[in-house]
Write a protein that holds these residues in place. Structure first.
Motif, mmCIF file in Angstrom:
data_model
loop_
_atom_site.group_PDB
_atom_site.id
_atom_site.type_symbol
_atom_site.label_atom_id
_atom_site.label_comp_id
_atom_site.label_asym_id
_atom_site.label_seq_id
_atom_site.Cartn_x
_atom_site.Cartn_y
_atom_site.Cartn_z
ATOM 1 N N ALA A 161 5.849 -5.946 3.119
ATOM 2 C CA ALA A 161 5.475 -4.604 3.572
ATOM 3 C C ALA A 161 6.114 -3.534 2.687
ATOM 4 O O ALA A 161 5.479 -2.530 2.332
ATOM 5 C CB ALA A 161 5.890 -4.413 5.026
ATOM 6 N N ARG A 162 7.369 -3.756 2.296
ATOM 7 C CA ARG A 162 8.059 -2.783 1.450
ATOM 8 C C ARG A 162 7.355 -2.646 0.098
ATOM 9 O O ARG A 162 7.197 -1.536 -0.429
ATOM 10 C CB ARG A 162 9.513 -3.217 1.242
ATOM 11 C CG ARG A 162 10.323 -2.249 0.372
ATOM 12 C CD ARG A 162 11.784 -2.695 0.225
ATOM 13 N NE ARG A 162 12.508 -2.541 1.489
ATOM 14 C CZ ARG A 162 12.854 -3.554 2.282
ATOM 15 N NH1 ARG A 162 12.531 -4.801 1.945
ATOM 16 N NH2 ARG A 162 13.511 -3.335 3.399
ATOM 17 N N GLU A 163 6.901 -3.761 -0.433
ATOM 18 C CA GLU A 163 6.272 -3.752 -1.753
ATOM 19 C C GLU A 163 4.837 -3.219 -1.734
ATOM 20 O O GLU A 163 4.343 -2.744 -2.753
ATOM 21 C CB GLU A 163 6.273 -5.177 -2.329
ATOM 22 C CG GLU A 163 7.663 -5.706 -2.643
ATOM 23 C CD GLU A 163 7.632 -7.158 -3.084
ATOM 24 O OE1 GLU A 163 6.523 -7.767 -3.062
ATOM 25 O OE2 GLU A 163 8.704 -7.687 -3.435
ATOM 26 N N ASN A 164 4.192 -3.275 -0.569
ATOM 27 C CA ASN A 164 2.764 -2.944 -0.519
ATOM 28 C C ASN A 164 2.420 -1.712 0.312
ATOM 29 O O ASN A 164 1.295 -1.223 0.219
ATOM 30 C CB ASN A 164 1.984 -4.140 0.038
ATOM 31 C CG ASN A 164 1.977 -5.316 -0.907
ATOM 32 O OD1 ASN A 164 1.199 -5.369 -1.851
ATOM 33 N ND2 ASN A 164 2.869 -6.279 -0.665
ATOM 34 N N SER A 165 3.364 -1.212 1.096
ATOM 35 C CA SER A 165 3.038 -0.113 2.016
ATOM 36 C C SER A 165 3.215 1.262 1.398
ATOM 37 O O SER A 165 2.694 2.241 1.921
ATOM 38 C CB SER A 165 3.891 -0.212 3.286
ATOM 39 O OG SER A 165 3.607 -1.402 3.973
ATOM 40 N N GLY A 166 3.977 1.367 0.350
ATOM 41 C CA GLY A 166 4.198 2.673 -0.247
ATOM 42 C C GLY A 166 5.312 3.433 0.454
ATOM 43 O O GLY A 166 5.885 2.989 1.455
ATOM 44 N N GLU A 167 5.632 4.591 -0.067
ATOM 45 C CA GLU A 167 6.714 5.398 0.490
ATOM 46 C C GLU A 167 6.309 5.996 1.839
ATOM 47 O O GLU A 167 5.145 6.270 2.089
ATOM 48 C CB GLU A 167 7.079 6.523 -0.484
ATOM 49 C CG GLU A 167 7.627 6.027 -1.818
ATOM 50 C CD GLU A 167 8.005 7.156 -2.737
ATOM 51 O OE1 GLU A 167 7.969 8.317 -2.277
ATOM 52 O OE2 GLU A 167 8.319 6.879 -3.898
ATOM 53 N N GLY A 168 7.287 6.177 2.670
ATOM 54 C CA GLY A 168 7.054 6.836 3.947
ATOM 55 C C GLY A 168 6.815 5.907 5.111
ATOM 56 O O GLY A 168 6.850 6.341 6.263
ATOM 57 N N VAL A 169 6.544 4.630 4.857
ATOM 58 C CA VAL A 169 6.333 3.669 5.938
ATOM 59 C C VAL A 169 7.678 3.069 6.313
ATOM 60 O O VAL A 169 8.344 2.430 5.492
ATOM 61 C CB VAL A 169 5.348 2.552 5.524
ATOM 62 C CG1 VAL A 169 5.207 1.523 6.637
ATOM 63 C CG2 VAL A 169 3.986 3.156 5.193
ATOM 64 N N LYS A 170 8.088 3.275 7.554
ATOM 65 C CA LYS A 170 9.375 2.783 8.043
ATOM 66 C C LYS A 170 9.269 1.298 8.389
ATOM 67 O O LYS A 170 8.249 0.844 8.929
ATOM 68 C CB LYS A 170 9.828 3.566 9.271
ATOM 69 C CG LYS A 170 9.857 5.072 9.084
ATOM 70 C CD LYS A 170 10.879 5.492 8.037
ATOM 71 C CE LYS A 170 10.947 7.014 7.912
ATOM 72 N NZ LYS A 170 11.897 7.445 6.874
#
Length: 385
Positions: free
Chosen positions: A46-55
């Motif tokens: 999720a960190r690698e694919n969600s982009g900035e701003g997604v907690k």
């Protein structure tokens, strides 16, 4: 509110697919703002694919308490759907759950009670309801075009799964982890469509084979006979052990029969109702004149994105839900009755005996000594193996 902030709980196979289209902005009025999973590997995805701003959260309660979301999309193993949905409502959040609604109706009924007391939107991911073929079929039945239903037959055996599929997760194909096999994992869509189009049966006699084609403890082959209130009968045949499989739904009524197969809808329409013909005809051998009609299907399925878009529109615009969450109990009621019938070697009525079903399910969970060789597998960027 002009945008719905969505948090996904469970970022495995299905959860990651939901995340992908939300990240791409393919649902108008929706924004992915949070993701939760107990697996560090899935959170890393999720960190690698969600982009900035997604907690990112490793605890669903922390996500719900965060103030980062207006709605949750629950894509966890089956048993967790009702308790997490209830927590969502208690946190004042809108809730969209993956199928099935749960494992047993007693649990789902409690979820529905909480949902009905809430003023929040509650949906379920019955994406097959977006298929214009099934929408047209339901319209033909509801409008009376087919007349009174006499028989329904659904052969849905194109669910072939290899042993490696079952070995891909420790929760798969176990009573404790999944709560069932083909009926709980693959068939919730068909069981929902069956009752959505044809109505609920009143009783079931089912024959389930447990681990017939695979090294698993739950059912992978089912043949079930049902009876309806108006005297109609039905047959439901399903398996994960047949290749090639079949997906054919045939509904017979007073005015002919309709068949759904190979993405086509064919209506063998009688010029005169069979019942009316039977009353007046005196020629011995003979039958009503019949016309073969290829029913036109307009539009395309919008699948998971369509259900999510409809859910968001219900929140923002008050649109009618195509798949209300409280209807998830109906298909589950049928599968619970099938299991109960097989376990007791007898007929099972609908509504199902919830206490007996629960007790027998617990016995299977407690007696399970099943161990399988679980293969660690990595999901790609599309959320598939």
């Amino acid at each position: 509110m002009n945008k719905v902030r969505i948090g996904i709980i469970g970022i495995g196979n299905m959860g990651s697919k939901h995340a992908e289209y939300l990240i791409k902005g393919e649902v108008n009025g929706a924004e992915l703002t949070a993701v939760c999973d107990v697996s560090p590997k899935r959170l890393e995805w999720a960190r690698e694919n969600s982009g900035e701003g997604v907690k990112l959260f490793d605890n669903p309660m922390a996500l719900m308490d965060s103030g980062e979301v207006d709605a949750v999309l629950i894509a966890t193993p089956h048993y967790d759907h009702p308790p997490l949905a209830i927590e969502g409502f208690n946190h004042g959040l809108h809730v969209l759950i993956e199928k099935p609604a749960g494992v047993y109706t007693k649990q789902v009924r409690e979820m529905n009670k909480v949902a009905l007391k809430s003023d929040r939107v509650f949906g379920i991911m019955f994406n097959q309801r977006t298929n214009p073929l099934y929408q047209k079929l339901k319209d033909l039945i509801d409008s009376g075009e087919l007349g009174d239903i006499k028989r329904t037959v659904w052969i849905i055996t194109n669910w072939y799964r290899s042993q490696s599929y079952y070995n891909s997760g420790g929760w798969r194909a176990t009573w404790a982890g999944e709560g069932g096999g083909v009926l709980l994992n693959q068939d919730p869509h068909q069981l929902d469509l069956w009752q959505w189009i044809c109505g609920m049966p009143k009783r079931v006699r089912a024959f389930c084979s447990f681990g017939k084609y695979h090294d698993i403890e739950v059912e992978d082959d089912v043949t079930a006979y049902v009876e309806y209130e108006n005297g109609a009968t039905g047959l439901f045949v399903t398996s994960t052990g047949e290749a090639p499989g079949t997906n054919r739904l045939e509904i017979s009524g007073n005015n002919g029969k309709i068949v759904s197969e190979d993405d086509k809808l064919t209506f063998w329409r009688l010029r005169e109702s069979e019942r009316d013909f039977n009353k007046r005809y005196t020629g011995g051998f003979g039958e009503p004149e019949c016309w073969k009609i290829d029913i036109p299907i307009n539009g395309k399925s919008t699948w998971h994105k369509g259900i999510t878009q409809n859910f968001v529109d219900a929140i923002l615009k008050g649109s009618k839900l195509l798949a209300p969450g409280i209807e998830g109990i109906k298909g589950l009621e049928i599968s619970n009755a099938m299991h109960l019938s097989a376990w007791t070697d007898s007929w099972a009525d609908i509504p199902v005996n919830e206490d007996l079903f629960y007790d027998l399910l617990q016995e299977r969970i407690e007696k399970s000594s099943y161990k399988k060789n679980v293969e660690e597998r990595t999901l790609d960027v599309n959320g598939t193996y």
